[in-house]
Design a protein around this motif. Structure first.
Motif, mmCIF file in Angstrom:
data_model
loop_
_atom_site.group_PDB
_atom_site.id
_atom_site.type_symbol
_atom_site.label_atom_id
_atom_site.label_comp_id
_atom_site.label_asym_id
_atom_site.label_seq_id
_atom_site.Cartn_x
_atom_site.Cartn_y
_atom_site.Cartn_z
ATOM 1 N N THR A 1 38.885 -42.237 -46.224
ATOM 2 C CA THR A 1 37.848 -41.603 -47.252
ATOM 3 C C THR A 1 37.009 -40.855 -46.341
ATOM 4 O OG1 THR A 1 38.263 -43.565 -48.406
ATOM 5 C CG2 THR A 1 35.983 -42.229 -48.677
ATOM 6 N N CYS A 2 36.691 -39.486 -46.667
ATOM 7 C CA CYS A 2 35.917 -38.866 -45.873
ATOM 8 C C CYS A 2 34.136 -39.245 -46.227
ATOM 9 C CB CYS A 2 36.033 -37.288 -46.320
ATOM 10 S SG CYS A 2 35.021 -36.044 -45.497
ATOM 11 N N VAL A 3 33.502 -39.071 -45.120
ATOM 12 C CA VAL A 3 32.160 -39.658 -45.150
ATOM 13 C C VAL A 3 31.359 -38.442 -44.689
ATOM 14 C CG1 VAL A 3 32.491 -42.052 -45.144
ATOM 15 C CG2 VAL A 3 32.122 -40.697 -43.036
ATOM 16 N N CYS A 4 31.896 -37.329 -44.410
ATOM 17 C CA CYS A 4 31.301 -36.131 -43.770
ATOM 18 C C CYS A 4 30.337 -35.495 -44.631
ATOM 19 C CB CYS A 4 32.129 -34.991 -43.472
ATOM 20 S SG CYS A 4 33.380 -35.547 -42.383
ATOM 21 N N PRO A 5 28.944 -34.977 -44.249
ATOM 22 C CA PRO A 5 28.137 -34.557 -45.117
ATOM 23 C C PRO A 5 28.672 -33.441 -46.144
ATOM 24 C CG PRO A 5 27.438 -34.476 -42.949
ATOM 25 C CD PRO A 5 28.845 -34.801 -42.976
ATOM 26 N N ASP A 6 27.962 -33.606 -47.257
ATOM 27 C CA ASP A 6 28.769 -32.618 -48.399
ATOM 28 C C ASP A 6 28.271 -31.061 -47.724
ATOM 29 O OD1 ASP A 6 29.559 -34.195 -50.277
ATOM 30 O OD2 ASP A 6 27.645 -34.549 -51.133
#
Length: 152
Positions: free
Chosen positions: A147-152
């Motif tokens: 699951t990506c948790v990088c900033p939008d």
């Protein structure tokens, strides 16, 4: 006349969006909007865009360090979307024992996040986990679902 039609349509859309992302409804084990099991909440649920991890396969697990690198506190979470069940374990041995209760022949998927793994700071014996799965006739997926948790 157009505004009389557009206003109710806009209100219905706004209400459905609020209901869809209502952070108060986010809880591990609840169903997501996709019908999947909510496996883990990666960021604060009361934010505008909480990051969640969904179990989108029949069987999966996560390993989380609830402590820190110097003082790790492991959480082994085993989940079944099929039975709508989530089980938490504090030890690797208890987690491995629980694997023996899963149906033979299933594929077990590892869930994690991008960048730093949730298990950072915990010594996980992946070879032992693989051997345990083989012993119980469970196929361990080769690659984690991230699951990506990088900033939008």
């Amino acid at each position: 006349m157009k505004s009389a039609i557009l206003l109710p349509a806009f209100l219905v859309l706004a209400i459905s969006l609020v209901a869809k992302n209502n952070p108060e409804e986010l809880a591990v084990g609840s169903k997501t909007n996709n019908g999947n099991l909510l496996l883990y909440i990666l960021s604060a649920p009361k934010t505008d865009n909480p990051r969640i991890m969904e179990l989108d396969k029949d069987y999966g697990f996560i390993i989380v360090n609830l402590g820190n690198e110097k003082n790790p506190r492991p959480l082994f979470r085993l989940a079944s979307r099929k039975e709508n069940v989530i089980q938490d374990f504090n030890t690797f041995d208890d987690f491995k024992s629980a694997l023996g209760k899963l149906p033979k022949g299933i594929t077990l998927y590892h869930y994690d996040k991008c960048l730093v793994p949730l298990s950072f700071g915990i010594q996980v014996d992946w070879d032992e986990l693989k051997k345990t799965c083989e012993h119980f006739e469970i196929k361990l997926s080769d690659t984690p679902s991230r699951t990506c948790v990088c900033p939008d």
